[in-house]
Design an enzyme around this catalytic site. Sequence first.
Site, short mmCIF file in Angstrom:
data_model
loop_
_atom_site.label_atom_id
_atom_site.label_comp_id
_atom_site.label_asym_id
_atom_site.label_seq_id
_atom_site.Cartn_x
_atom_site.Cartn_y
_atom_site.Cartn_z
N GLU A 68 10.52 -2.07 -3.05
CA GLU A 68 11.11 -0.74 -3.32
C GLU A 68 12.61 -0.75 -3.02
O GLU A 68 13.39 -0.09 -3.70
CB GLU A 68 10.36 0.33 -2.51
N HIS B 115 11.92 -5.27 0.95
CA HIS B 115 10.73 -4.72 0.29
C HIS B 115 11.04 -4.48 -1.19
O HIS B 115 12.17 -4.16 -1.55
CB HIS B 115 10.33 -3.41 0.98
N ASN C 175 3.16 -0.42 6.73
CA ASN C 175 4.46 0.06 6.24
C ASN C 175 4.28 1.52 5.84
O ASN C 175 3.73 1.81 4.79
CB ASN C 175 4.91 -0.79 5.04
N TRP C 176 4.75 2.39 6.70
CA TRP C 176 4.55 3.82 6.45
C TRP C 176 5.45 4.36 5.34
O TRP C 176 5.28 5.49 4.89
CB TRP C 176 4.82 4.62 7.72
N LYS C 177 6.45 3.57 4.95
CA LYS C 177 7.44 4.02 3.95
C LYS C 177 8.05 5.35 4.40
O LYS C 177 8.22 5.57 5.61
CB LYS C 177 6.82 4.12 2.56
N GLY D 58 0.58 -0.63 2.91
CA GLY D 58 1.28 0.64 2.68
C GLY D 58 0.34 1.81 2.83
O GLY D 58 0.05 2.27 3.93
N GLY D 59 -0.19 2.28 1.71
CA GLY D 59 -1.01 3.50 1.69
C GLY D 59 -2.09 3.55 2.75
O GLY D 59 -2.25 4.57 3.43
N SER E 267 -1.82 -3.00 -2.20
CA SER E 267 -3.09 -2.25 -2.28
C SER E 267 -4.20 -2.88 -1.44
O SER E 267 -5.37 -2.85 -1.82
CB SER E 267 -3.53 -2.09 -3.74
N GLY F 212 1.12 -0.19 -4.23
CA GLY F 212 0.94 1.24 -4.46
C GLY F 212 0.23 1.57 -5.77
O GLY F 212 0.21 2.72 -6.19
N GLU G 93 4.22 -10.05 -1.75
CA GLU G 93 3.74 -8.78 -2.30
C GLU G 93 4.01 -8.73 -3.80
O GLU G 93 5.14 -8.41 -4.22
CB GLU G 93 4.48 -7.62 -1.64
C1 PEP Z 1 3.74 -2.03 0.87
O1 PEP Z 1 4.32 -0.97 1.00
O2 PEP Z 1 4.27 -3.07 1.27
C2 PEP Z 1 2.43 -2.04 0.22
C3 PEP Z 1 1.81 -3.17 0.08
O3 PEP Z 1 1.94 -0.83 -0.22
P1 PEP Z 1 0.42 -0.52 -0.68
O4 PEP Z 1 -0.48 -1.12 0.37
O5 PEP Z 1 0.34 0.95 -0.74
O6 PEP Z 1 0.23 -1.19 -1.99
#
Ligand code: PEP
Length: 250
Positions: free
Chosen positions: A96, A94, A9-11, A233-234, A212, A172, A166
């Site tokens: 966010e 998501h 997930n590049w956001k 994500g990251g 994460s 994040g 999640e």
């Molecule tokens: C996400 O954006 O769904 C996510 C899990 O982010 P991160 O891996 O950065 O925690």
Amino acid sequence: MKNKIIAGNWKMNKTRIEAEQLINALIPLVKGTKNTVVICVPFTDLCKAVKLTKGTNIHVGAQNCHWKESGAFTGEIAPSMLTELGVEYVVIGHSERRTYFGETDATVLARTKAALAAGLKPIVCIGETLEERNSGNMEKVLQRQVREGFKDVTEEELANIVVAYEPVWAIGTGVTATDEQANDAIAFVRSVFADMYGKEAAEKLYIQYGGSMNDKNAEGLLNMSEIDGGLIGGASLVAEKFAAVVNAHK
Ligand code: PEP
């Protein structure tokens, strides 16, 4: 154990040039995997991502879609606008989106139904906050998100859905759920699906962990019996790190 579905997930990251560099670096690094690889990119990168991944094992997803096919919904994207580009997956609900943009279980359900109707595979996100977990309400919250967010989804449709568990406190933050915490929560989520759709459908359902997850902790998480993949994500923003997650499960 099933093969895994690993989705990045590049956001709101990566310009078109940066996207091109990342995808070109990623293609050779993940080409040998048995796992399904998905990259969920910003709308502006979708065309480029579909073009660059053609003929590779990388699938492309978007990060949201609306529940209507057209109309006065400024800033939104219709599911068919995504399928028209060759997009296969879409992230729905998501945390966010739930936190900053007012998504509710009802809007998650509406978006999911519309995505399915257009032939997209929704990656539907659920998960509790730290406060909800610490106050002993984790199961109640997850139960509500599944029962409300899937209430009009048929068993046939469920086969085309990926669920991402999640925990909000792990997204994040650099704080990952332990292998056991993630496995136990997913086992609980699966039991709710089993109650709604039967044991067989629940066992077939792909439920990812997200929060994460990275090149260091992926192997442990992905080797857990209930965890069918990851939403990253990251770590999905760096080709080597994302590839290491993809390749962590052989
Ligand atoms: C996400 O954006 O769904 C996510 C899990 O982010 P991160 O891996 O950065 O925690």
